[in-house]
Design a protein around this motif. Sequence first.
Motif, PDB file in Angstrom:
ATOM      1  N   ASP A 196      11.826   2.393  -7.403  1.00 44.56           N
ATOM      2  CA  ASP A 196      11.089   1.569  -6.461  1.00 44.56           C
ATOM      3  C   ASP A 196      11.164   0.133  -6.957  1.00 44.56           C
ATOM      4  O   ASP A 196      10.459  -0.243  -7.895  1.00 44.56           O
ATOM      5  CB  ASP A 196       9.646   2.064  -6.378  1.00 44.56           C
ATOM      6  CG  ASP A 196       8.818   1.293  -5.385  1.00 44.56           C
ATOM      7  OD1 ASP A 196       9.356   0.388  -4.721  1.00 44.56           O
ATOM      8  OD2 ASP A 196       7.620   1.601  -5.262  1.00 44.56           O
ATOM      9  N   LEU A 197      12.025  -0.655  -6.341  1.00 41.87           N
ATOM     10  CA  LEU A 197      12.217  -2.026  -6.798  1.00 41.87           C
ATOM     11  C   LEU A 197      10.952  -2.863  -6.633  1.00 41.87           C
ATOM     12  O   LEU A 197      10.724  -3.802  -7.402  1.00 41.87           O
ATOM     13  CB  LEU A 197      13.391  -2.665  -6.064  1.00 41.87           C
ATOM     14  CG  LEU A 197      14.750  -2.065  -6.374  1.00 41.87           C
ATOM     15  CD1 LEU A 197      15.837  -2.746  -5.560  1.00 41.87           C
ATOM     16  CD2 LEU A 197      15.055  -2.158  -7.850  1.00 41.87           C
ATOM     17  N   THR A 198      10.129  -2.515  -5.670  1.00 41.78           N
ATOM     18  CA  THR A 198       8.864  -3.232  -5.500  1.00 41.78           C
ATOM     19  C   THR A 198       7.966  -3.011  -6.707  1.00 41.78           C
ATOM     20  O   THR A 198       7.361  -3.957  -7.220  1.00 41.78           O
ATOM     21  CB  THR A 198       8.145  -2.762  -4.216  1.00 41.78           C
ATOM     22  OG1 THR A 198       9.028  -2.960  -3.106  1.00 41.78           O
ATOM     23  CG2 THR A 198       6.866  -3.520  -3.995  1.00 41.78           C
ATOM     24  N   ALA A 199       7.891  -1.773  -7.182  1.00 40.54           N
ATOM     25  CA  ALA A 199       7.063  -1.478  -8.360  1.00 40.54           C
ATOM     26  C   ALA A 199       7.612  -2.173  -9.592  1.00 40.54           C
ATOM     27  O   ALA A 199       6.851  -2.717 -10.399  1.00 40.54           O
ATOM     28  CB  ALA A 199       6.987   0.032  -8.592  1.00 40.54           C
ATOM     29  N   ALA A 234       9.358  -4.961  -9.715  1.00 39.21           N
ATOM     30  CA  ALA A 234       9.044  -6.387  -9.599  1.00 39.21           C
ATOM     31  C   ALA A 234       7.563  -6.637  -9.846  1.00 39.21           C
ATOM     32  O   ALA A 234       7.187  -7.602 -10.521  1.00 39.21           O
ATOM     33  CB  ALA A 234       9.450  -6.903  -8.227  1.00 39.21           C
ATOM     34  N   TRP A 235       6.717  -5.769  -9.306  1.00 35.31           N
ATOM     35  CA  TRP A 235       5.268  -5.927  -9.479  1.00 35.31           C
ATOM     36  C   TRP A 235       4.875  -5.872 -10.952  1.00 35.31           C
ATOM     37  O   TRP A 235       4.163  -6.723 -11.450  1.00 35.31           O
ATOM     38  CB  TRP A 235       4.534  -4.856  -8.686  1.00 35.31           C
ATOM     39  CG  TRP A 235       3.055  -4.872  -8.878  1.00 35.31           C
ATOM     40  CD1 TRP A 235       2.311  -3.977  -9.578  1.00 35.31           C
ATOM     41  CD2 TRP A 235       2.133  -5.842  -8.379  1.00 35.31           C
ATOM     42  NE1 TRP A 235       1.002  -4.329  -9.538  1.00 35.31           N
ATOM     43  CE2 TRP A 235       0.859  -5.464  -8.806  1.00 35.31           C
ATOM     44  CE3 TRP A 235       2.282  -6.989  -7.609  1.00 35.31           C
ATOM     45  CZ2 TRP A 235      -0.274  -6.206  -8.485  1.00 35.31           C
ATOM     46  CZ3 TRP A 235       1.154  -7.722  -7.287  1.00 35.31           C
ATOM     47  CH2 TRP A 235      -0.096  -7.328  -7.730  1.00 35.31           C
ATOM     48  N   TYR A 236       5.342  -4.837 -11.655  1.00 33.09           N
ATOM     49  CA  TYR A 236       5.026  -4.715 -13.078  1.00 33.09           C
ATOM     50  C   TYR A 236       5.585  -5.894 -13.874  1.00 33.09           C
ATOM     51  O   TYR A 236       4.955  -6.368 -14.812  1.00 33.09           O
ATOM     52  CB  TYR A 236       5.560  -3.404 -13.656  1.00 33.09           C
ATOM     53  CG  TYR A 236       4.726  -2.201 -13.289  1.00 33.09           C
ATOM     54  CD1 TYR A 236       3.418  -2.096 -13.726  1.00 33.09           C
ATOM     55  CD2 TYR A 236       5.245  -1.181 -12.508  1.00 33.09           C
ATOM     56  CE1 TYR A 236       2.640  -0.998 -13.395  1.00 33.09           C
ATOM     57  CE2 TYR A 236       4.482  -0.075 -12.177  1.00 33.09           C
ATOM     58  CZ  TYR A 236       3.183   0.004 -12.623  1.00 33.09           C
ATOM     59  OH  TYR A 236       2.426   1.085 -12.295  1.00 33.09           O
TER      60      TYR A 236
END
Length: 55
Positions: free
Chosen positions: A4-7, A9-11
């Motif tokens: 999950d690229l969103t996760a 990036a978020w982390y």
Amino acid sequence: MSFDLTAIAWYAVICGVLSALAPSFGGRPVRLAIGGLVGIAAATALPMVRGILGL
């Protein structure tokens, strides 16, 4: 296994911002980079850990 690229990036953003506040790692850019790398590693390992634990 999918990532999950969103996760990721978020982390990276969260860890980078938090590490920017930690004065013991040197200059702010270095702390930001270290935090971002730690965040990417943590987010990348999360799916594998969840799979091992059967979550």
